[in-house]
Design a protein around this motif. Structure first.
Motif, PDB file in Angstrom:
ATOM      1  N   LYS A   1     -15.657  -1.407   0.378  1.00 36.51           N
ATOM      2  CA  LYS A   1     -15.702  -2.669  -0.114  1.00 36.51           C
ATOM      3  C   LYS A   1     -14.504  -3.411   0.212  1.00 36.51           C
ATOM      4  CE  LYS A   1     -18.781  -2.664  -4.013  1.00 36.51           C
ATOM      5  NZ  LYS A   1     -19.190  -2.767  -5.472  1.00 36.51           N
ATOM      6  N   LEU A   2     -14.465  -4.842   0.529  1.00 35.89           N
ATOM      7  CA  LEU A   2     -13.338  -5.284   1.016  1.00 35.89           C
ATOM      8  C   LEU A   2     -12.692  -6.392   0.148  1.00 35.89           C
ATOM      9  CD1 LEU A   2     -14.960  -6.780   4.423  1.00 35.89           C
ATOM     10  CD2 LEU A   2     -13.960  -4.657   3.855  1.00 35.89           C
ATOM     11  N   LEU A   3     -11.247  -6.314   0.216  1.00 35.39           N
ATOM     12  CA  LEU A   3     -10.566  -7.439  -0.990  1.00 35.39           C
ATOM     13  C   LEU A   3      -9.950  -8.274   0.063  1.00 35.39           C
ATOM     14  CD1 LEU A   3      -9.519  -8.548  -3.519  1.00 35.39           C
ATOM     15  CD2 LEU A   3      -7.660  -6.799  -3.223  1.00 35.39           C
ATOM     16  N   MET A   4     -10.444  -9.516   0.393  1.00 36.50           N
ATOM     17  CA  MET A   4     -10.049 -10.623   1.181  1.00 36.50           C
ATOM     18  C   MET A   4      -8.628 -11.206   0.921  1.00 36.50           C
ATOM     19  SD  MET A   4     -12.381 -10.279   3.315  1.00 36.50           S
ATOM     20  CE  MET A   4     -12.162 -11.747   4.482  1.00 36.50           C
TER      21      MET A   4
ATOM     22  N   ASP B   1     -13.765  -9.384  -7.167  1.00 40.68           N
ATOM     23  CA  ASP B   1     -13.348  -9.610  -6.041  1.00 40.68           C
ATOM     24  C   ASP B   1     -13.493  -8.917  -4.774  1.00 40.68           C
ATOM     25  OD1 ASP B   1     -12.179 -12.084  -6.988  1.00 40.68           O
ATOM     26  OD2 ASP B   1     -10.670 -11.044  -7.752  1.00 40.68           O
ATOM     27  N   LEU B   2     -14.279  -7.714  -4.991  1.00 40.97           N
ATOM     28  CA  LEU B   2     -14.646  -6.789  -3.885  1.00 40.97           C
ATOM     29  C   LEU B   2     -15.806  -7.279  -3.255  1.00 40.97           C
ATOM     30  CD1 LEU B   2     -13.478  -3.072  -5.082  1.00 40.97           C
ATOM     31  CD2 LEU B   2     -12.310  -4.763  -3.529  1.00 40.97           C
ATOM     32  N   ILE B   3     -16.058  -7.348  -1.855  1.00 36.73           N
ATOM     33  CA  ILE B   3     -17.148  -7.561  -1.338  1.00 36.73           C
ATOM     34  C   ILE B   3     -17.836  -6.411  -0.560  1.00 36.73           C
ATOM     35  CG2 ILE B   3     -17.947  -9.097   0.700  1.00 36.73           C
ATOM     36  CD1 ILE B   3     -15.402 -10.950   0.149  1.00 36.73           C
ATOM     37  N   GLN B   4     -19.042  -6.372  -0.719  1.00 38.11           N
ATOM     38  CA  GLN B   4     -19.687  -5.190   0.053  1.00 38.11           C
ATOM     39  C   GLN B   4     -20.209  -5.610   1.407  1.00 38.11           C
ATOM     40  OE1 GLN B   4     -22.231  -2.926  -2.708  1.00 38.11           O
ATOM     41  NE2 GLN B   4     -23.350  -1.706  -0.904  1.00 38.11           N
ATOM     42  N   GLU B   5     -21.188  -6.562   1.273  1.00 36.93           N
ATOM     43  CA  GLU B   5     -21.906  -7.033   2.492  1.00 36.93           C
ATOM     44  C   GLU B   5     -22.793  -5.659   2.778  1.00 36.93           C
ATOM     45  OE1 GLU B   5     -18.832  -8.176   5.216  1.00 36.93           O
ATOM     46  OE2 GLU B   5     -18.791 -10.219   4.491  1.00 36.93           O
TER      47      GLU B   5
ATOM     48  N   ILE C   1      -4.337  -5.993  -6.591  1.00 36.20           N
ATOM     49  CA  ILE C   1      -4.603  -4.821  -5.524  1.00 36.20           C
ATOM     50  C   ILE C   1      -4.213  -3.646  -6.427  1.00 36.20           C
ATOM     51  CG2 ILE C   1      -3.294  -3.759  -3.517  1.00 36.20           C
ATOM     52  CD1 ILE C   1      -2.987  -6.670  -2.644  1.00 36.20           C
ATOM     53  N   HIS C   2      -3.009  -3.356  -7.228  1.00 33.38           N
ATOM     54  CA  HIS C   2      -3.001  -2.225  -7.875  1.00 33.38           C
ATOM     55  C   HIS C   2      -4.053  -1.814  -8.846  1.00 33.38           C
ATOM     56  CE1 HIS C   2       1.796  -2.491  -7.320  1.00 33.38           C
ATOM     57  NE2 HIS C   2       1.048  -2.274  -6.338  1.00 33.38           N
ATOM     58  N   SER C   3      -4.646  -2.951  -9.538  1.00 34.28           N
ATOM     59  CA  SER C   3      -5.733  -2.425 -10.409  1.00 34.28           C
ATOM     60  C   SER C   3      -6.658  -1.905  -9.554  1.00 34.28           C
ATOM     61  CB  SER C   3      -6.102  -3.999 -11.260  1.00 34.28           C
ATOM     62  OG  SER C   3      -7.380  -3.631 -11.949  1.00 34.28           O
ATOM     63  N   ILE C   4      -7.069  -2.579  -8.409  1.00 33.18           N
ATOM     64  CA  ILE C   4      -8.120  -1.967  -7.599  1.00 33.18           C
ATOM     65  C   ILE C   4      -7.835  -0.425  -7.254  1.00 33.18           C
ATOM     66  CG2 ILE C   4      -9.589  -2.364  -5.363  1.00 33.18           C
ATOM     67  CD1 ILE C   4      -9.354  -5.328  -6.102  1.00 33.18           C
ATOM     68  N   PHE C   5      -6.820  -0.406  -6.890  1.00 29.75           N
ATOM     69  CA  PHE C   5      -6.157   0.807  -6.292  1.00 29.75           C
ATOM     70  C   PHE C   5      -6.303   1.974  -7.308  1.00 29.75           C
ATOM     71  CE2 PHE C   5      -3.351  -0.282  -2.471  1.00 29.75           C
ATOM     72  CZ  PHE C   5      -4.462  -0.621  -1.805  1.00 29.75           C
ATOM     73  N   ASP C   6      -5.882   1.511  -8.615  1.00 29.33           N
ATOM     74  CA  ASP C   6      -6.057   2.306  -9.915  1.00 29.33           C
ATOM     75  C   ASP C   6      -7.487   2.964  -9.885  1.00 29.33           C
ATOM     76  OD1 ASP C   6      -3.256   2.014 -10.469  1.00 29.33           O
ATOM     77  OD2 ASP C   6      -3.692   0.532 -12.111  1.00 29.33           O
ATOM     78  N   MET C   7      -8.319   2.200  -9.816  1.00 33.49           N
ATOM     79  CA  MET C   7      -9.845   2.601  -9.960  1.00 33.49           C
ATOM     80  C   MET C   7     -10.031   3.329  -8.880  1.00 33.49           C
ATOM     81  SD  MET C   7     -11.954  -0.882 -11.122  1.00 33.49           S
ATOM     82  CE  MET C   7     -10.821  -2.005 -10.465  1.00 33.49           C
TER      83      MET C   7
ATOM     84  N   ILE D   1       0.832  -1.008   0.076  1.00 31.34           N
ATOM     85  CA  ILE D   1       0.115   0.007  -0.039  1.00 31.34           C
ATOM     86  C   ILE D   1       0.863   1.294  -0.047  1.00 31.34           C
ATOM     87  CG2 ILE D   1      -1.639   1.201   1.501  1.00 31.34           C
ATOM     88  CD1 ILE D   1      -2.790  -1.613   2.374  1.00 31.34           C
ATOM     89  N   THR D   2       1.736   1.382   0.895  1.00 30.48           N
ATOM     90  CA  THR D   2       2.749   2.497   0.837  1.00 30.48           C
ATOM     91  C   THR D   2       3.432   2.761  -0.267  1.00 30.48           C
ATOM     92  OG1 THR D   2       4.074   1.389   2.346  1.00 30.48           O
ATOM     93  CG2 THR D   2       2.539   2.683   3.538  1.00 30.48           C
ATOM     94  N   ASP D   3       3.973   1.576  -0.983  1.00 28.86           N
ATOM     95  CA  ASP D   3       4.827   1.506  -2.176  1.00 28.86           C
ATOM     96  C   ASP D   3       3.829   2.046  -3.219  1.00 28.86           C
ATOM     97  OD1 ASP D   3       7.096   1.135  -0.653  1.00 28.86           O
ATOM     98  OD2 ASP D   3       7.235  -1.066  -1.435  1.00 28.86           O
ATOM     99  N   TYR D   4       2.615   1.800  -3.227  1.00 25.18           N
ATOM    100  CA  TYR D   4       1.771   2.116  -4.485  1.00 25.18           C
ATOM    101  C   TYR D   4       1.856   3.877  -4.604  1.00 25.18           C
ATOM    102  CZ  TYR D   4      -2.557   2.973  -7.320  1.00 25.18           C
ATOM    103  OH  TYR D   4      -3.333   3.267  -8.315  1.00 25.18           O
TER     104      TYR D   4
END
Length: 116
Positions: free
Chosen positions: A87-90, A77-81, A102-108, A26-29
């Motif tokens: 949303k969560l990425l398990m 792969d994201l969970i809302q509940e 992770i990077h793809s989701i962070f880009d969004m 995360i911090t390197d992103y």
């Protein structure tokens, strides 16, 4: 020891190592992310807003990344509940961490944070 450090180092393996690697990913992103203990959570702030935070699911004992503004992100792969903001990425601590996912989701997510 600070509360944020205790969050990581008080966990058993393999959860501890998984969380520490996620923290680094995360911090390197983005060099603008600030790691902060906020709402009793290890949060990663971007422009003084919660970009994401880490936690461990009570049932599965899997770490997860909760994505701020995740409610607006559509990824299989994201969970809302019952959440209204994140949303969560398990993350399975016994498998390789899916850095590209992770990077793809962070880009969004970054697109949402940088909207004018």
């Amino acid at each position: 020891m600070k509360a944020i450090d205790s969050f990581y180092f008080d966990k058993e393996e393999p959860i501890k190592s998984c969380l520490l690697v996620l923290k680094t990913i995360i911090t390197d992103y983005n060099s603008e992310f600030e790691s902060r203990w906020y709402y009793s959570l290890p949060c990663f702030m971007y422009k003084n807003q919660i970009f994401c935070y880490l936690w461990v699911d009570k049932k599965t004992q899997f770490p997860y990344i909760a994505i701020g503004k995740g409610i607006k992100i559509f990824h299989p792969d994201l969970i809302q509940e019952k959440r209204t903001f994140t949303k969560l990425l398990m993350i399975d601590p016994n498998k390789d961490i899916p850095i590209e996912k992770i990077h793809s989701i962070f880009d969004m997510a970054m697109e949402l944070y940088n909207e004018k």
